[in-house]
Design an enzyme around this catalytic site. Structure first.
Site, PDB file in Angstrom:
ATOM      1  N   ASP A   1       5.483  -1.501   0.279  1.00  0.00           N
ATOM      2  CA  ASP A   1       5.394  -2.722   1.077  1.00  0.00           C
ATOM      3  C   ASP A   1       3.965  -2.947   1.561  1.00  0.00           C
ATOM      4  OD1 ASP A   1       7.329  -4.723   2.728  1.00  0.00           O
ATOM      5  OD2 ASP A   1       5.608  -4.136   3.941  1.00  0.00           O
ATOM      6  N   ILE A   2       3.395  -4.093   1.228  1.00  0.00           N
ATOM      7  CA  ILE A   2       2.003  -4.388   1.579  1.00  0.00           C
ATOM      8  C   ILE A   2       1.824  -4.474   3.089  1.00  0.00           C
ATOM      9  CG2 ILE A   2       0.179  -6.119   1.396  1.00  0.00           C
ATOM     10  CD1 ILE A   2       1.231  -6.769  -1.402  1.00  0.00           C
TER      11      ILE A   2
END
Length: 296
Positions: free
Chosen positions: A244-245
């Protein structure tokens, strides 16, 4: 009309929950009156709306829960306890994180509770729709999806049901700025659910690994999507989506790193967080959301 007072073990910051919930334009939130209206279904599948209003504090949490039809009260209370995680002790979580590298973060955001999506199907659709999109456009797309094909009661929006989405054409979604692949993922997955080939009602009884193995078989559903469904659809406490960025950016900022951490570094940082990695994920996301609001 029915009304019931609910008391919850502290700490529980409902105002913080409302603030985060207001990021989703589909949520019927009244921050000033500390209130949320929730779309639910009774045992017969009839839709109805329940209202939750905070009347207490973070250290003495109390709520007024109300609805129109007394026959739906029992169902409402069960579902609201699940959605708002009222039966989960945040104190145990805080006691754990006091001894970790996230101690300062949990102290800063003390009382922030976990909130699940209202329905498992809604959660799965939202996760698919939000894949690889910035947050603003993601909410725009999921809101358009619900408001175009779903329905509303008293101003509260309900996502469409799987059987209704199954009847759509890919072009119906393409007109709403869905990519071709994402339109296929949403509709094809809904068709599997509507036909019974993908039984969502069995997922709550599966382990995390079993849910992962079941869902990743479906085209368009990868590990990131399943991890988010496990967290926000099923309330599993020990998930940390390393791809997840947002989490990568949050860790970079919190630990004052020169660049975003690698997946291996993410795993290393998170070793201390088990068995509550989902809470770490939530609090790290929250730190980024607050920072973004401060700069806009």
């Amino acid at each position: 009309m029915w009304k019931k007072i609910i008391e919850v073990n502290p700490p529980y910051d409902f105002d913080e929950l409302l603030d985060r919930s207001s990021l989703d334009p589909l949520h019927k939130v009244d921050v000033n009156n500390r209130m949320m209206q929730v779309p639910l279904y009774d045992e017969e599948g009839n839709p109805f709306v329940a209202t939750v209003q905070a009347i207490g504090t973070t250290e003495a949490p109390r709520f007024v829960v109300s609805g129109q039809n007394e026959s739906q009260q029992s169902r409402a209370l069960i579902e609201l306890e699940r959605i708002f995680q009222w039966n989960h002790s945040l104190q145990e979580v805080y006691d754990h994180f006091k001894q970790t590298n996230l101690a300062a973060l949990f102290q800063q955001q003390a009382g922030t509770p976990f909130m699940l999506d209202f329905h498992l199907y809604d959660c799965l659709m939202k996760c698919i729709i939000h894949q690889q999109l910035n947050l603003s456009f993601a909410f725009q797309l999921s809101s358009s999806f619900a408001q175009t094909f779903g329905f509303e009661i008293d101003g509260v929006w309900f996502y469409p049901r799987p059987k209704d989405v199954a009847k759509l054409s890919y072009e119906d979604l393409r007109k709403m700025k869905f990519s071709q692949r994402k339109a296929e993922y949403v509709i094809d997955t809904s068709r599997l659910i509507a036909s019974g080939e993908l039984p969502l009602d069995e997922l709550p009884n599966m382990s995390d690994d079993e849910v992962m193995k079941t869902l990743v078989k479906v085209r368009g559903i990868g590990p990131w999507t399943v991890q988010n469904v496990l967290m926000f659809g099923l309330g599993r406490p020990n998930l940390f989506p390393v791809a997840d960025i947002g989490l990568q950016n949050a860790i970079k900022r919190y630990f004052d790193l020169e660049k975003k951490p690698s997946k291996e570094e993410m795993v290393q940082y998170s070793k201390e967080w088990s068995p509550y990695q989902s809470y770490a994920s939530l609090y790290l996301w929250r730190s980024i959301e607050k920072k973004r609001r401060e700069t806009t």
